[in-house]
Design a protein around this motif. Structure first.
Motif, mmCIF file in Angstrom:
data_model
loop_
_atom_site.group_PDB
_atom_site.id
_atom_site.type_symbol
_atom_site.label_atom_id
_atom_site.label_comp_id
_atom_site.label_asym_id
_atom_site.label_seq_id
_atom_site.Cartn_x
_atom_site.Cartn_y
_atom_site.Cartn_z
ATOM 1 N N PRO A 35 33.216 52.700 -146.712
ATOM 2 C CA PRO A 35 33.893 53.884 -147.273
ATOM 3 C C PRO A 35 35.161 54.218 -146.488
ATOM 4 O O PRO A 35 35.259 53.931 -145.297
ATOM 5 C CB PRO A 35 32.853 54.991 -147.121
ATOM 6 C CG PRO A 35 31.967 54.536 -146.012
ATOM 7 C CD PRO A 35 31.962 53.030 -146.061
ATOM 8 N N ASP A 37 37.385 56.782 -144.658
ATOM 9 C CA ASP A 37 37.166 58.054 -143.974
ATOM 10 C C ASP A 37 37.873 59.175 -144.741
ATOM 11 O O ASP A 37 39.003 58.998 -145.221
ATOM 12 C CB ASP A 37 37.705 57.972 -142.540
ATOM 13 C CG ASP A 37 37.309 59.171 -141.724
ATOM 14 O OD1 ASP A 37 38.045 60.182 -141.798
ATOM 15 O OD2 ASP A 37 36.274 59.114 -141.040
ATOM 16 N N ASP A 38 37.210 60.310 -144.853
ATOM 17 C CA ASP A 38 37.771 61.441 -145.603
ATOM 18 C C ASP A 38 39.132 61.881 -145.077
ATOM 19 O O ASP A 38 39.932 62.426 -145.838
ATOM 20 C CB ASP A 38 36.803 62.625 -145.590
ATOM 21 C CG ASP A 38 35.614 62.409 -146.521
ATOM 22 O OD1 ASP A 38 35.690 61.515 -147.393
ATOM 23 O OD2 ASP A 38 34.614 63.134 -146.379
ATOM 24 N N SER A 39 39.420 61.635 -143.814
ATOM 25 C CA SER A 39 40.714 62.035 -143.256
ATOM 26 C C SER A 39 41.874 61.263 -143.879
ATOM 27 O O SER A 39 43.028 61.679 -143.779
ATOM 28 C CB SER A 39 40.728 61.856 -141.732
ATOM 29 O OG SER A 39 40.643 60.483 -141.386
ATOM 30 N N LYS A 41 41.860 60.504 -147.207
ATOM 31 C CA LYS A 41 41.910 60.862 -148.634
ATOM 32 C C LYS A 41 42.895 62.013 -148.804
ATOM 33 O O LYS A 41 42.529 63.157 -149.070
ATOM 34 C CB LYS A 41 40.512 61.212 -149.142
ATOM 35 C CG LYS A 41 39.590 60.004 -149.139
ATOM 36 C CD LYS A 41 38.211 60.336 -149.638
ATOM 37 C CE LYS A 41 37.329 59.094 -149.608
ATOM 38 N NZ LYS A 41 35.962 59.378 -150.038
ATOM 39 N N LYS A 46 47.073 58.583 -152.080
ATOM 40 C CA LYS A 46 46.484 58.592 -153.419
ATOM 41 C C LYS A 46 47.373 57.778 -154.367
ATOM 42 O O LYS A 46 48.591 57.872 -154.328
ATOM 43 C CB LYS A 46 46.349 60.026 -153.918
ATOM 44 C CG LYS A 46 45.527 60.147 -155.166
ATOM 45 C CD LYS A 46 45.252 61.600 -155.492
ATOM 46 C CE LYS A 46 44.434 61.707 -156.749
ATOM 47 N NZ LYS A 46 44.227 63.091 -157.139
ATOM 48 N N GLN A 53 40.273 59.290 -159.079
ATOM 49 C CA GLN A 53 40.972 59.427 -157.811
ATOM 50 C C GLN A 53 40.820 58.116 -157.035
ATOM 51 O O GLN A 53 39.711 57.606 -156.888
ATOM 52 C CB GLN A 53 40.398 60.583 -157.004
ATOM 53 C CG GLN A 53 40.647 61.924 -157.664
ATOM 54 C CD GLN A 53 40.283 63.046 -156.721
ATOM 55 O OE1 GLN A 53 41.080 63.436 -155.878
ATOM 56 N NE2 GLN A 53 39.065 63.533 -156.858
ATOM 57 N N TRP A 55 42.403 56.061 -153.465
ATOM 58 C CA TRP A 55 43.214 56.090 -152.255
ATOM 59 C C TRP A 55 43.270 54.682 -151.678
ATOM 60 O O TRP A 55 42.255 53.986 -151.616
ATOM 61 C CB TRP A 55 42.599 57.011 -151.203
ATOM 62 C CG TRP A 55 42.464 58.418 -151.656
ATOM 63 C CD1 TRP A 55 43.379 59.425 -151.533
ATOM 64 C CD2 TRP A 55 41.340 59.003 -152.315
ATOM 65 N NE1 TRP A 55 42.886 60.584 -152.072
ATOM 66 C CE2 TRP A 55 41.630 60.357 -152.559
ATOM 67 C CE3 TRP A 55 40.099 58.499 -152.720
ATOM 68 C CZ2 TRP A 55 40.736 61.216 -153.181
ATOM 69 C CZ3 TRP A 55 39.204 59.349 -153.350
ATOM 70 C CH2 TRP A 55 39.532 60.685 -153.572
ATOM 71 N N ARG A 57 44.833 52.752 -148.221
ATOM 72 C CA ARG A 57 45.433 52.891 -146.893
ATOM 73 C C ARG A 57 45.799 51.506 -146.371
ATOM 74 O O ARG A 57 44.921 50.722 -145.998
ATOM 75 C CB ARG A 57 44.459 53.560 -145.941
ATOM 76 C CG ARG A 57 44.999 53.667 -144.536
ATOM 77 C CD ARG A 57 43.968 54.304 -143.602
ATOM 78 N NE ARG A 57 44.471 54.270 -142.252
ATOM 79 C CZ ARG A 57 44.023 53.451 -141.299
ATOM 80 N NH1 ARG A 57 43.035 52.612 -141.556
ATOM 81 N NH2 ARG A 57 44.544 53.482 -140.099
ATOM 82 N N ASP A 70 39.264 53.514 -151.545
ATOM 83 C CA ASP A 70 38.094 54.222 -152.053
ATOM 84 C C ASP A 70 38.451 54.860 -153.385
ATOM 85 O O ASP A 70 39.623 54.993 -153.735
ATOM 86 C CB ASP A 70 37.661 55.307 -151.067
ATOM 87 C CG ASP A 70 36.159 55.574 -151.122
ATOM 88 O OD1 ASP A 70 35.517 55.204 -152.125
ATOM 89 O OD2 ASP A 70 35.641 56.151 -150.155
ATOM 90 N N ASP A 72 36.558 57.830 -156.443
ATOM 91 C CA ASP A 72 35.438 58.700 -156.796
ATOM 92 C C ASP A 72 34.640 58.153 -157.986
ATOM 93 O O ASP A 72 33.635 58.727 -158.371
ATOM 94 C CB ASP A 72 35.930 60.123 -157.084
ATOM 95 C CG ASP A 72 36.883 60.202 -158.258
ATOM 96 O OD1 ASP A 72 37.370 59.149 -158.732
ATOM 97 O OD2 ASP A 72 37.174 61.324 -158.705
ATOM 98 N N ARG A 77 35.918 51.903 -157.711
ATOM 99 C CA ARG A 77 35.678 51.478 -156.328
ATOM 100 C C ARG A 77 35.436 49.964 -156.295
ATOM 101 O O ARG A 77 35.905 49.263 -155.409
ATOM 102 C CB ARG A 77 34.484 52.238 -155.763
ATOM 103 C CG ARG A 77 34.237 51.987 -154.302
ATOM 104 C CD ARG A 77 33.138 52.926 -153.787
ATOM 105 N NE ARG A 77 32.574 52.451 -152.562
ATOM 106 C CZ ARG A 77 33.142 52.570 -151.376
ATOM 107 N NH1 ARG A 77 34.294 53.178 -151.255
ATOM 108 N NH2 ARG A 77 32.566 52.089 -150.296
#
Length: 136
Positions: A35, A37-39, A41, A46, A53, A55, A57, A70, A72, A77
């Motif tokens: 996954p 990391d939420d930081s 997202k 995006k 959604q 993202w 990186r 990642d 949603d 995915r």
């Protein structure tokens, strides 16, 4: 000019008889992906043009392209995982030379994705190409 990881996916798809099995396999590829990391997202990472959604990186090391991603949506995915297999580890200069439409076409994705999903997939490919070009 596909990577070994993408060739493995293509070979698996050859053995799966119907699209539902292939669809499940794409979802499993997504589940197996680490996954994001939420930081990460954040709006800057995006992908615009996706119904879900998404993202991405970029991670560039030693002149080679990689990314974390990642979504949603489980199928998206999985598509991120397929793109990761297609592009990860390539030299930056080679990312733009990959004929993503032809490679993904080998999987039959173009025939079975909704127009929104197809547009999103193209948007992800475009983002990957832009990220690699800006760092080459």
């Amino acid at each position: 000019m596909a990577t070994e990881a993408f060739e493995d996916i293509a070979e698996t798809f050859e053995f799966l008889d119907d699209w539902e099995d292939r669809y499940r396999h794409v979802i499993e590829l997504g589940k197996a992906m680490p996954p994001l990391d939420d930081s990460f997202k954040v709006p800057a990472l995006k992908v615009q043009g996706c119904a879900s959604q998404v993202w991405l990186r970029p991670v560039i090391e030693g002149g080679r392209f990689d990314f974390q991603g990642d979504s949603d949506a489980m199928i998206v995915r999985g598509l991120v995982a397929v793109l990761h297999a297609l592009y990860s580890g390539l030299p930056l200069a080679e990312v733009g030379t990959v004929d993503a439409a032809a490679e993904l076409g080998r999987l039959g994705l173009d025939e079975h994705l909704s127009s929104q999903r197809s547009n999103g997939l193209r948007a992800m490919v475009q983002r990957i190409r832009e990220e690699a070009a800006s760092r080459a």
